[in-house]
Write an enzyme that holds these catalytic residues in place. Sequence first.
Site, short mmCIF file in Angstrom:
data_model
loop_
_atom_site.label_atom_id
_atom_site.label_comp_id
_atom_site.label_asym_id
_atom_site.label_seq_id
_atom_site.Cartn_x
_atom_site.Cartn_y
_atom_site.Cartn_z
N GLY A 1 55.06 34.14 42.84
CA GLY A 1 53.92 33.69 42.73
C GLY A 1 52.83 34.15 41.82
O GLY A 1 52.97 34.78 41.01
N LEU B 1 33.92 36.55 36.92
CA LEU B 1 33.32 37.77 36.99
C LEU B 1 34.27 39.10 36.47
O LEU B 1 34.00 39.89 35.89
CB LEU B 1 32.74 37.86 38.27
CG LEU B 1 31.37 37.31 38.64
CD1 LEU B 1 30.76 37.75 40.01
CD2 LEU B 1 30.21 37.08 37.62
N GLU B 2 35.35 38.88 37.19
CA GLU B 2 36.43 40.05 36.97
C GLU B 2 36.96 40.01 35.25
O GLU B 2 36.69 40.93 34.61
CB GLU B 2 37.55 40.06 37.61
CG GLU B 2 37.34 40.45 39.08
CD GLU B 2 38.49 40.30 39.94
OE1 GLU B 2 39.50 39.97 39.61
OE2 GLU B 2 38.51 40.64 41.06
N HIS C 1 33.07 65.62 54.13
CA HIS C 1 31.88 65.69 53.10
C HIS C 1 32.71 66.40 51.74
O HIS C 1 33.16 67.44 51.84
CB HIS C 1 30.63 66.70 53.59
CG HIS C 1 29.77 66.67 52.60
ND1 HIS C 1 28.84 66.11 52.34
CD2 HIS C 1 29.49 67.73 51.67
CE1 HIS C 1 28.20 66.18 51.26
NE2 HIS C 1 28.64 67.57 51.04
N ILE D 1 36.90 35.37 39.98
CA ILE D 1 37.83 35.51 38.58
C ILE D 1 36.90 35.44 37.48
O ILE D 1 37.33 36.03 36.67
CB ILE D 1 38.70 34.04 38.68
CG1 ILE D 1 39.82 34.06 39.76
CG2 ILE D 1 39.34 33.93 37.28
CD1 ILE D 1 40.70 32.75 39.83
N GLU E 1 61.97 27.90 43.83
CA GLU E 1 60.97 28.49 42.78
C GLU E 1 61.13 27.63 41.48
O GLU E 1 62.01 27.52 40.70
CB GLU E 1 61.03 29.76 42.70
CG GLU E 1 60.00 30.42 41.67
CD GLU E 1 58.72 30.12 41.96
OE1 GLU E 1 57.97 29.47 41.22
OE2 GLU E 1 57.97 30.30 43.11
N GLU F 1 26.69 29.52 35.13
CA GLU F 1 26.96 28.79 36.51
C GLU F 1 26.06 27.95 36.62
O GLU F 1 24.86 27.82 36.27
CB GLU F 1 26.57 30.16 37.28
CG GLU F 1 26.54 29.90 38.86
CD GLU F 1 27.76 29.05 39.51
OE1 GLU F 1 27.70 27.98 40.06
OE2 GLU F 1 28.70 29.77 39.18
#
Length: 460
Positions: free
Chosen positions: A39, A186-187, A444, A184, A33, A203
Site C-alpha cells: 500500500g 510541510l514534510e 539524566h 504532507i 492488489e 495555505e
Amino acid sequence: MQHYDAIVIGSGQAGTPLSKKLAGSGLKTALIEKRWIGGTCVNDGCSPTKAMIASAKAAWSVYHNKNLGVITDHFYVDFSAIIKRKDDIVRRMRGSSEKGIEDTENLDLHYGTATFSGNKEITVTLNDGGTIVLTADKFFINTGEKPSVPKIEGIENIDYLTSTSILELESIPEHLLVLGSGYIGLEFGQMFKRFGSKVTIMERSERILKKEDEDIAEEVVKILMEEQIDILTNTKAISVAKSGDGIIVTVENDGKQNQIECSHILIATGRKPQTKELSLEKTGVETDGKGYIKVNNKLETTAADIYALGDVKGGPAFTHISYDDYRIISENVIDKGNASIAGRLVPYCIFIDPQLGRIGMTEQEAREQGLDILVATIKNDSVARSIETGDTRGMMKAVIDAKTRQILGASVLAEQGGEIMTVLQMAMMGNVTYDRIMNGVFAHPTYSESLNNLFMSLEQ
C-alpha cells in the site's frame, strides 16, 4: 468463477496481515492488489519519505554542526544516491511482504483491479490481461486513499506533482510551490528546502495546522521561516499556466491577485478514498458524501459480512490506525470477540524537524468542550538535553483534567518529539496522573526527563 471463504481487496497495512491471518485460521482466502504489495505506506508514503527526510536532516546538520564546533568546508547533495537509497528500502520492505504472502498456505494473491459485479461477487481485471470472477462469504475492503487534485484553472495543462509523483523526481526542483500546509506539504517542503530548493508553502486558511493549537502552529512557522521557507496564508491559487520551463501561478490574497513563478507545484491539499471503481452500489455498502465507506465501531459496513479497514473508511488516515483496524477485525471475525474502535487513542507524528508528536485532545478542543483544564507548557530552550545537543527549537505542551489530574492530550514539538509523546500516551493508557510523572525519576540527561519540568510548570 471461484469461491473463497474470504476476499481482501487491497494489500495495505491492514489488508496484508489480515489476509495472512484469515488464511492461517483455515479460511480459503484471496488477496487482490492492483499495484504493489504494502500500500501507500511502504511504496510512496511512510517508508520512502522518512528515508528521504533522514537524508534532508543530514544535509541540515552540516550547517547546524558549525554551532557545535564541527566545520565542514564543502559538501553536496547527491540526489541520485538519495533516491537510490529510498528505492532500495522500498524494494526490501515490499519484497519482504510479498514473500510473507507467498509463503502463506491457503492464500491466493491476484494482481488486478477489483469491481463488485454482484452481491458478494467481484470481477478482477488482471494486470497481465484477462478477467476472473470471484465470490466469497466475507469481504474486507482496504483500498485506501489517493491524492485529491483541486479545481484550479489550467491545472490539467501542467505536470503538477502529488505526494506519489514527487518521489519519482530525478533532480531537485529550483523552486517548489506547495499547495497545502498539512503534514504532507510541510514534510516535503522542509525536505526539499534542505536539498537546495527554494520553497513556498501556500495555505488557503488563516494559518497552517488548523487542527493544532495556535501556539504550536506559530512555533512551527517560526522554525520553517528560520530555514527561509516562505509561508503564505489566506492565499489560494486561481490559475496556473506554463511559462517556458516554469509555471506561472496566479494567486489571490485579501481580494488582491498577483503571480508567483515556480519550477514545480506539489498538490498537497488533501486525499480522497479509492472507492469509485469498486461499484459498491451493487453490494449495499453505503458511502458518505465524500465517498468514504460508512462503518460502525466494529468496522462493519451497511452490508452483512463486508468490512472496511484503513483510510477508505474515513477518520484518522495513519498507518498505525490501519493496522489497529486489522487487530479489531481479527479479534472479532476470527476470535469471535467484541473489539471496538470507540474511544481508542490516536497518536500521530508529523515528521518535520523537529518532530511534532501528538496524542489526545488539544487545548482548543478542550476549551471548545468547556472542560476544566490545566495547561502545562515548556520551551525547549530550558530543556537540558536540548541545550546540550544544540537544538532548542520547539516546545512541549500537555492538557490535563484539573480534577482528576489525568492527561487529556499532549503536543511535543522537539527532537524525537514522537518518542517523547509516546511516553505521555503510555501514561494516558495507564491512567498515570501528571503529578506522578512530575515526581518520577527519569535518566539524566534524556529528553523524556524534561517531562518533570513540563509538569512542574503547573506548580509554579
